[in-house]
Structures are given as C-alpha cells and as structure tokens.
Motif scaffolding. Structure first.
Motif, PDB file in Angstrom:
ATOM      1  N   GLY A 141      -6.437   4.244  -4.093  1.00 24.26           N
ATOM      2  CA  GLY A 141      -6.251   4.302  -5.533  1.00 24.26           C
ATOM      3  C   GLY A 141      -6.468   2.983  -6.227  1.00 24.26           C
ATOM      4  O   GLY A 141      -6.491   2.927  -7.463  1.00 24.26           O
ATOM      5  N   GLN A 142      -6.622   1.892  -5.480  1.00 27.12           N
ATOM      6  CA  GLN A 142      -6.819   0.571  -6.079  1.00 27.12           C
ATOM      7  C   GLN A 142      -8.178  -0.015  -5.715  1.00 27.12           C
ATOM      8  O   GLN A 142      -8.398  -1.222  -5.834  1.00 27.12           O
ATOM      9  CB  GLN A 142      -5.690  -0.369  -5.636  1.00 27.12           C
ATOM     10  CG  GLN A 142      -4.307   0.170  -5.952  1.00 27.12           C
ATOM     11  CD  GLN A 142      -3.308  -0.911  -6.282  1.00 27.12           C
ATOM     12  OE1 GLN A 142      -3.616  -2.094  -6.286  1.00 27.12           O
ATOM     13  NE2 GLN A 142      -2.095  -0.501  -6.578  1.00 27.12           N
ATOM     14  N   GLU A 143      -9.096   0.856  -5.309  1.00 33.93           N
ATOM     15  CA  GLU A 143     -10.395   0.391  -4.833  1.00 33.93           C
ATOM     16  C   GLU A 143     -11.220  -0.305  -5.912  1.00 33.93           C
ATOM     17  O   GLU A 143     -12.072  -1.139  -5.598  1.00 33.93           O
ATOM     18  CB  GLU A 143     -11.198   1.577  -4.269  1.00 33.93           C
ATOM     19  CG  GLU A 143     -10.626   2.163  -2.992  1.00 33.93           C
ATOM     20  CD  GLU A 143      -9.584   3.252  -3.259  1.00 33.93           C
ATOM     21  OE1 GLU A 143      -9.167   3.914  -2.294  1.00 33.93           O
ATOM     22  OE2 GLU A 143      -9.185   3.417  -4.440  1.00 33.93           O
ATOM     23  N   GLN A 144     -11.004   0.017  -7.188  1.00 32.45           N
ATOM     24  CA  GLN A 144     -11.796  -0.582  -8.258  1.00 32.45           C
ATOM     25  C   GLN A 144     -11.173  -1.856  -8.817  1.00 32.45           C
ATOM     26  O   GLN A 144     -11.740  -2.485  -9.707  1.00 32.45           O
ATOM     27  CB  GLN A 144     -12.005   0.436  -9.382  1.00 32.45           C
ATOM     28  CG  GLN A 144     -12.860   1.631  -8.976  1.00 32.45           C
ATOM     29  CD  GLN A 144     -14.193   1.209  -8.372  1.00 32.45           C
ATOM     30  OE1 GLN A 144     -14.901   0.366  -8.920  1.00 32.45           O
ATOM     31  NE2 GLN A 144     -14.530   1.800  -7.225  1.00 32.45           N
ATOM     32  N   ARG A 145     -10.016  -2.233  -8.322  1.00 29.52           N
ATOM     33  CA  ARG A 145      -9.410  -3.475  -8.804  1.00 29.52           C
ATOM     34  C   ARG A 145     -10.141  -4.685  -8.215  1.00 29.52           C
ATOM     35  O   ARG A 145     -10.585  -4.650  -7.062  1.00 29.52           O
ATOM     36  CB  ARG A 145      -7.936  -3.529  -8.416  1.00 29.52           C
ATOM     37  CG  ARG A 145      -7.082  -2.476  -9.096  1.00 29.52           C
ATOM     38  CD  ARG A 145      -5.623  -2.822  -9.006  1.00 29.52           C
ATOM     39  NE  ARG A 145      -4.791  -1.795  -9.627  1.00 29.52           N
ATOM     40  CZ  ARG A 145      -3.570  -2.001 -10.059  1.00 29.52           C
ATOM     41  NH1 ARG A 145      -3.015  -3.207  -9.933  1.00 29.52           N
ATOM     42  NH2 ARG A 145      -2.875  -1.021 -10.598  1.00 29.52           N
ATOM     43  N   PRO A 146     -10.222  -5.760  -8.977  1.00 31.25           N
ATOM     44  CA  PRO A 146     -10.778  -6.987  -8.399  1.00 31.25           C
ATOM     45  C   PRO A 146      -9.834  -7.550  -7.349  1.00 31.25           C
ATOM     46  O   PRO A 146      -8.647  -7.172  -7.285  1.00 31.25           O
ATOM     47  CB  PRO A 146     -10.904  -7.920  -9.604  1.00 31.25           C
ATOM     48  CG  PRO A 146      -9.912  -7.410 -10.593  1.00 31.25           C
ATOM     49  CD  PRO A 146      -9.831  -5.927 -10.386  1.00 31.25           C
ATOM     50  N   ALA A 147     -10.353  -8.427  -6.525  1.00 28.39           N
ATOM     51  CA  ALA A 147      -9.546  -9.058  -5.475  1.00 28.39           C
ATOM     52  C   ALA A 147      -9.700 -10.572  -5.549  1.00 28.39           C
ATOM     53  O   ALA A 147     -10.771 -11.079  -5.889  1.00 28.39           O
ATOM     54  CB  ALA A 147      -9.977  -8.553  -4.101  1.00 28.39           C
ATOM     55  N   GLU A 148      -8.621 -11.266  -5.253  1.00 25.98           N
ATOM     56  CA  GLU A 148      -8.625 -12.726  -5.129  1.00 25.98           C
ATOM     57  C   GLU A 148      -8.081 -13.086  -3.757  1.00 25.98           C
ATOM     58  O   GLU A 148      -7.030 -12.590  -3.348  1.00 25.98           O
ATOM     59  CB  GLU A 148      -7.768 -13.367  -6.217  1.00 25.98           C
ATOM     60  CG  GLU A 148      -8.305 -13.171  -7.621  1.00 25.98           C
ATOM     61  CD  GLU A 148      -7.400 -13.783  -8.679  1.00 25.98           C
ATOM     62  OE1 GLU A 148      -6.326 -14.324  -8.308  1.00 25.98           O
ATOM     63  OE2 GLU A 148      -7.760 -13.730  -9.869  1.00 25.98           O
ATOM     64  N   VAL A 149      -8.814 -13.925  -3.047  1.00 25.86           N
ATOM     65  CA  VAL A 149      -8.423 -14.296  -1.691  1.00 25.86           C
ATOM     66  C   VAL A 149      -8.213 -15.803  -1.629  1.00 25.86           C
ATOM     67  O   VAL A 149      -9.071 -16.585  -2.053  1.00 25.86           O
ATOM     68  CB  VAL A 149      -9.499 -13.889  -0.667  1.00 25.86           C
ATOM     69  CG1 VAL A 149      -9.011 -14.150   0.757  1.00 25.86           C
ATOM     70  CG2 VAL A 149      -9.880 -12.424  -0.836  1.00 25.86           C
ATOM     71  N   LYS A 150      -7.062 -16.192  -1.093  1.00 21.22           N
ATOM     72  CA  LYS A 150      -6.780 -17.608  -0.876  1.00 21.22           C
ATOM     73  C   LYS A 150      -6.687 -17.839   0.628  1.00 21.22           C
ATOM     74  O   LYS A 150      -5.975 -17.125   1.338  1.00 21.22           O
ATOM     75  CB  LYS A 150      -5.458 -18.012  -1.537  1.00 21.22           C
ATOM     76  CG  LYS A 150      -5.088 -19.478  -1.322  1.00 21.22           C
ATOM     77  CD  LYS A 150      -3.825 -19.841  -2.053  1.00 21.22           C
ATOM     78  CE  LYS A 150      -3.390 -21.277  -1.767  1.00 21.22           C
ATOM     79  NZ  LYS A 150      -4.419 -22.255  -2.127  1.00 21.22           N
ATOM     80  N   PHE A 151      -7.415 -18.835   1.105  1.00 22.32           N
ATOM     81  CA  PHE A 151      -7.379 -19.193   2.519  1.00 22.32           C
ATOM     82  C   PHE A 151      -6.567 -20.478   2.672  1.00 22.32           C
ATOM     83  O   PHE A 151      -6.907 -21.506   2.076  1.00 22.32           O
ATOM     84  CB  PHE A 151      -8.792 -19.408   3.063  1.00 22.32           C
ATOM     85  CG  PHE A 151      -9.668 -18.192   2.956  1.00 22.32           C
ATOM     86  CD1 PHE A 151      -9.535 -17.134   3.838  1.00 22.32           C
ATOM     87  CD2 PHE A 151     -10.637 -18.104   1.951  1.00 22.32           C
ATOM     88  CE1 PHE A 151     -10.338 -16.016   3.733  1.00 22.32           C
ATOM     89  CE2 PHE A 151     -11.448 -16.994   1.842  1.00 22.32           C
ATOM     90  CZ  PHE A 151     -11.300 -15.936   2.732  1.00 22.32           C
ATOM     91  N   ASP A 152      -5.488 -20.407   3.451  1.00 24.06           N
ATOM     92  CA  ASP A 152      -4.731 -21.610   3.781  1.00 24.06           C
ATOM     93  C   ASP A 152      -5.408 -22.258   4.988  1.00 24.06           C
ATOM     94  O   ASP A 152      -5.211 -21.840   6.132  1.00 24.06           O
ATOM     95  CB  ASP A 152      -3.274 -21.261   4.099  1.00 24.06           C
ATOM     96  CG  ASP A 152      -2.480 -20.911   2.862  1.00 24.06           C
ATOM     97  OD1 ASP A 152      -2.958 -21.226   1.753  1.00 24.06           O
ATOM     98  OD2 ASP A 152      -1.392 -20.320   2.992  1.00 24.06           O
ATOM     99  N   LEU A 153      -6.211 -23.279   4.705  1.00 23.33           N
ATOM    100  CA  LEU A 153      -7.117 -23.806   5.718  1.00 23.33           C
ATOM    101  C   LEU A 153      -6.488 -24.930   6.520  1.00 23.33           C
ATOM    102  O   LEU A 153      -5.883 -25.852   5.951  1.00 23.33           O
ATOM    103  CB  LEU A 153      -8.390 -24.325   5.045  1.00 23.33           C
ATOM    104  CG  LEU A 153      -9.227 -23.308   4.279  1.00 23.33           C
ATOM    105  CD1 LEU A 153     -10.373 -24.014   3.567  1.00 23.33           C
ATOM    106  CD2 LEU A 153      -9.762 -22.237   5.216  1.00 23.33           C
TER     107      LEU A 153
END
Length: 611
Positions: A141-153
């Motif tokens: 149901g949330q497939e059309q939402r944008p995504a933000e990814v943060k990588f703790d490197l």
C-alpha cells in the motif's frame, strides 16, 4: 462557493511538498559487518489505521525466479512514534503484520548477507554490495511513496548508486518502490572514474585490488563500448538524474555476475582488471550497458511493472536477453576489443554450436525457453531434471536468432538488425513516464516492427512462425558464408561418446552424467548415474585414458561397454559418433580465399559505427 471547490483552491495554493506523501525512511548501519550483518531501520509515517503489512521481496529485477530474501532477516522489532513496542505477527514466511501503531511504525531488523552478486547482499569488513530487494523491507500500500535511504558508513567507505544523492540531508532518494528496488548500491573504498558522454555523466565506481593504471585502461575500453552502443540507437537514453553508474565490485570474494538496472548496472567478478580478466569483465560491461536500452526502456509488457512478491514470467527474454547477448559481443568487436578471430571464437562459435547441437533447441521455441526463466534463472532445486534434453538458455537461443536475423536482413532486405533495434527504440523505448516505458511491447509488436523495417511483412511473419514461435534451426553455414566465415567441426573425424563423465579413481570407473538425446550412450540405453566399468575392454582411469581409447577408433565404430546400472551389471554395443563440437572461423584461418565482397560485407557488419 461550495466547500469542495474551496478545498481544491486551497490545495492548489499549498506547496507541492505539503501534498506529497511522507517518504519511507531507511537507515542501513553495519555494527557487525565482519560477521556479514547489517542493521536496517525503516520508518513508515502517516500509516492508515489497521495492521501495516511489511514484506521482504521474493524476487528481484532482472531475476525471474523466487529467492525468498526473508530467510536472511531476523531480530525483528517494531515500535510506534513514542518508542513503544508494537505487536508483530507472521501471516506467511515472507513478512510481518504490525498492529496497534499510532500512524508511525519504526521497523528494525538484522540482515545477514554474504554473497556479492547481482541478486543478494554481500557484507564484510571491506565492503557492502547491496541488492535492494535482498536488503530493504517494504510495506504493501506504500509502493508509490518516495524513499530516503541513509547509510551509516564505516570510515573510508563511499557510496556508489543510481539513487539520487541529497547532500543536505546525507540521504539518497528514490521516487517510488520500483525505482528503489532497482537501485543496487555498493559501499566501500571506491575508485571512481567519471566523464561526460553526449551530455550525460558516466561513472565507473570500482572496488578492486589492482592499480590505478589498470583502472584507467579499463575505463578507456569502457568508453569505446559506450560509444559503439550509443551509435546503434543514435544516442544515449535520457538517464533520469543525468547520470549512469557502473556499480562494480571486483574483489576476490565476489561471485561473477552482471545485472542491469535503469540508470546503472551491477558488475561483480573476482577476476582482475588485466589480461583475460579484463576481457571477460568488459564483456559483461558491454552486455549490461546495452540493457540500458533493451529491457530497461525497451521493455516487454509482461514484465511491467515488476512484481516483487512472485516469480515473473516473460515470453520475450529471447529478445530482451538473447538479442542483448548478441550485441554485447558484437559491440566488443566494433570497439576493437575483439579481433575477427576472437569474435568468432568468443561469440559466434558458442552461439552457433549451442543452437545446432542442443536437443532442446530442436524441440522448443525461443518463446517457450523464455517462459522457463523462473525455473532456471539462478533458481534453486534439489531434484534432477532433464534440461539437457529440453532446454537451451534464452541467452543462446535468442542470441543465435539475433545473429541469423541480422544476416538475413543484410543479405535479403538491404537493412540491418541495428535498424530494427532503432525502430524498437523509437516506438517502444524512447517514450518514458514515471521512470517506466510508456509503451512496453508485446510479441505482436516485435513482429510488426520487423515487417516495417524489412519492408516485408510476409518475411516477418514467416521468421516469427518458424524461428520465434517455432523451433526451426537457422542455416548458419549459408548465412555466414557472405562474410567469409566458415562453420566447421572443431575436431573433424574424431570419434566421440558425447558424454560427460566423472572419474572414480578408487575402482577405475566413470560415472555418466545426463545423456543427451541422439548421443551414443543415450541410444544404447545408458542414463544418468550409470557407471562405466569398461569401454572396449579397457578401464577408464582418467580423461586421458578415454581420449587415447577414442583416438584408436573412428566415427561409426561399434565398441562394447560394460556398465553398472540400477538393474545391475550390463553390456551394450555402443556406436561411436563424430565429435559434434562446432566452431566458426574466418576463411583466412581455414586457408580459403576471401573475396572483396566478403571483406566489404564483414566490414559493414563488424566495423565500428561510432567513427
């Protein structure tokens, strides 16, 4: 003014961000990378009332079988906006239902990954190569939402990805789930080479143990490949964020693979960027870059959109993968990376030999082979099968038909397969909307466009009936002759059992693999796991012993074979055949005269189109 109209007016005055759905926010950390673990946190905001259905993907873009990525997920927890624990239930093996939330779900889990390739996740103290379906959970149901990814490197690691960077936030953006799952990401001490090509940024982000000079040479060859590929279509695609990234991992712990994506490709190999290793790796670069047109933008309708919760079947992989297989090697020749002799050896011999010697290709069509992908594309099963007699990879059966079609178009229709691909690009690839093709194609579209390009709809219909829907084999000897290329037996006159065997030193016997229809052992009634005790009165102590035995015979000779089968010890009379292995060689190699017309035909076919 009615209330509904007032609401519309006020909405029109609001900034776009206020109307957008809250993004799904991911954080990926590596507190235990040495043991191949990542800790992933997903925050779902503005969640509607009722249980939130969180799932791990079961399949992955470019792979058509099920891979069940949930098997590597554990230590799952969920909390609300106040940090209070939420109820988790398992409705199926693939996900979790989260109940009792307050509109926010903070979903956290540990991911194990120790396979670096185009499908899974590979994590260790040196790097993380993340295929997103294997890494990131999503919610129905949330497939059309944008995504933000943060990588703790970890210190010294950088990010290579087609996700759009947001320097201000330190995050990476995807417009929706389809794009997110299509975005492999490599984390580590990247060595990057970046340049401009036709107004687009092309970058190689590489993890490897070689020298900078080796990477520079590799980059120079990659540039040639890109120019030749672009020349086929009349230019590069409009990459969504103006950038195309080769996400390359050439560390020793990687598994050989290449996986196409919309604005990037995942390249993994343990082979170095020098010598034969560089040549092999460049072949993958060429194949995968061609996919940025064919399959990523020129896309079959039955794969659009990709379904992450089931196996994905297509009837067109002979075109999507097979024609790409043909062009990957052809581009290597046109770029000058292969010579004519290498092109014949590395590409044409494999296509022609596989097509003409495969029992499966003589029984089933390219369409039917494409439909087998969910069972063969890195699919796992433990029961024996009969694919040696029923299957030829859609890479090979498609590539061989691409070769045949290109030669037919050049010889009989004053056009080329390049023109066909350009027409498919113009009609079914160039138009894009919401990071997807506006007009994905069908089999009927492929036939129709061939009729238009060849100006012969009868030919197009016949080719599809005989070679695509049907399984008639191309006449490669005739088709390749105008280019001064010869199809011949690699080991002409040599006797063969046409068998794969495993030697058993303990008792000087040999265990037979699956026998092929028409082969001497198949005809004599031998089958998989039968054990050869004696052939022509001799024990089989090694491959050398079998070679020497066969060298004393000629095709057509009948030899006694003693073997152990499920029914006991048996003896059969086996008729040896001529070794069926085929090769394609230039007439020059075969000491045949090459005419000026042949040289011209070959140059127009194999010569550079970028100059």
């Amino acid at each position: 003014m009615r209330k509904s109209a007032l609401t519309l007016l006020l909405a029109a005055c609001l900034p776009l961000a206020a109307l957008a759905q809250a993004p799904v926010r991911y954080t990926v950390a590596f507190p235990n990378a040495v043991h191949h673990e990542a800790r992933v946190t997903v925050v779902f905001s503005e969640v509607p009332a009722g249980p939130l259905q969180v799932r791990m993907a079961r399949s992955s873009p470019g792979r058509y079988a099920l891979h069940e990525f949930a098997k590597n997920v554990y230590d799952v927890q969920a909390t609300n906006s106040q940090g209070q624990p939420l109820t988790l239930t398992r409705p199926d093996p693939y996900g979790w239902d989260v109940s009792g939330h307050d509109g926010t779900v903070r979903f956290t889990y540990t991911l194990f990954g120790d396979r670096t390739d185009g499908t899974y996740a590979g994590i260790d103290q040196r790097h993380a190569h993340l295929n997103m379906p294997a890494t990131l959970a999503f919610a129905r149901g949330q497939e059309q939402r944008p995504a933000e990814v943060k990588f703790d490197l970890p210190t010294g690691w950088q990010v290579a990805t087609q996700l759009r960077p947001d320097a201000a936030k330190g995050t990476y953006y995807a417009p929706h789930l389809q794009y997110l799952m299509d975005s492999p990401t490599s984390l580590g001490a990247q060595k990057t080479r970046s340049w401009q090509e036709q107004g687009r940024t092309i970058e190689l982000s590489v993890l490897h143990e070689g020298t900078d000079a080796e990477l520079d040479d590799y980059t120079a060859q990659t540039k040639k490949i890109i120019k030749e590929a672009a020349a086929i279509f009349g230019g590069l695609p409009q990459y969504d964020f103006g950038r195309y990234t080769f996400v390359a991992n050439y560390l020793p712990q990687t598994s050989s693979d290449g996986m196409e994506h919309r604005n990037s490709t995942s390249l993994t190999s343990a082979r170095p960027l020098r010598g034969a290793g560089a040549l092999d790796n460049l072949g993958t670069v060429s194949h995968e870059f061609f996919h940025s047109w064919n399959v990523e933008r020129i896309r079959p309708r039955d794969l659009e959109p990709f379904d992450f919760e089931r196996a994905n079947m297509s009837s067109s992989l002979w075109f999507a993968e097979g024609f790409t297989q043909y062009y990957g090697d052809l581009i290597m020749r046109r770029a000058g990376i292969f010579t004519d002799e290498q092109y014949c050896q590395e590409a044409l011999s494999g296509l022609v030999g596989a097509m003409l010697n495969s029992p499966g290709a003589a029984r089933y069509s390219p369409v039917q082979m494409s439909q087998q992908a969910p069972f063969v594309d890195a699919a796992a099963a433990i029961d024996p099968n009969n694919r040696g007699n029923t299957y030829l990879s859609y890479y090979y059966i498609g590539g061989a038909n691409a070769l045949a079609l290109d030669l037919l178009l050049r010889q009989n229709h004053k056009t080329t397969l390049d023109a066909y691909m350009r027409a498919m690009w113009q009609q079914h690839g160039k138009g894009q909307a919401n990071y997807a093709p506006e007009k994905p194609y069908t089999l009927a579209d492929l036939q129709r466009v061939l009729g238009e390009v060849s100006k012969d709809t009868a030919f197009a219909g016949r080719f599809f009936r005989q070679h695509i829907m049907g399984h008639e084999l191309p006449r490669f000897e005739e088709l390749l002759a105008p280019a001064g290329l010869l199809v011949r037996r690699t080991r002409a006159g040599q006797a063969s059992l046409m068998a794969r065997v495993a030697y058993n030193p303990a008792d000087s016997s040999a265990t037979v693999g699956s026998t092929l229809i028409g082969s001497p052992l198949y005809q004599a009634g031998l089958d998989r796991d039968d054990v050869l005790r004696q052939v022509d009165g001799k024990r089989l102590t090694s491959a050398k012993a079998l070679t020497e035995l066969l060298a004393a015979h000629k095709p057509g000779d009948v030899v006694p074979v003693e073997y152990r089968t499920r029914g006991g010890i048996r003896t059969a009379q086996v008729t040896l055949t001529e070794d069926p292995t085929l090769e394609v060689v230039p007439y020059e190699t075969a000491k045949r005269p090459v005419t000026r017309a042949m040289q011209k035909f070959r140059a127009e076919w194999l010569g550079s189109k970028a100059r």
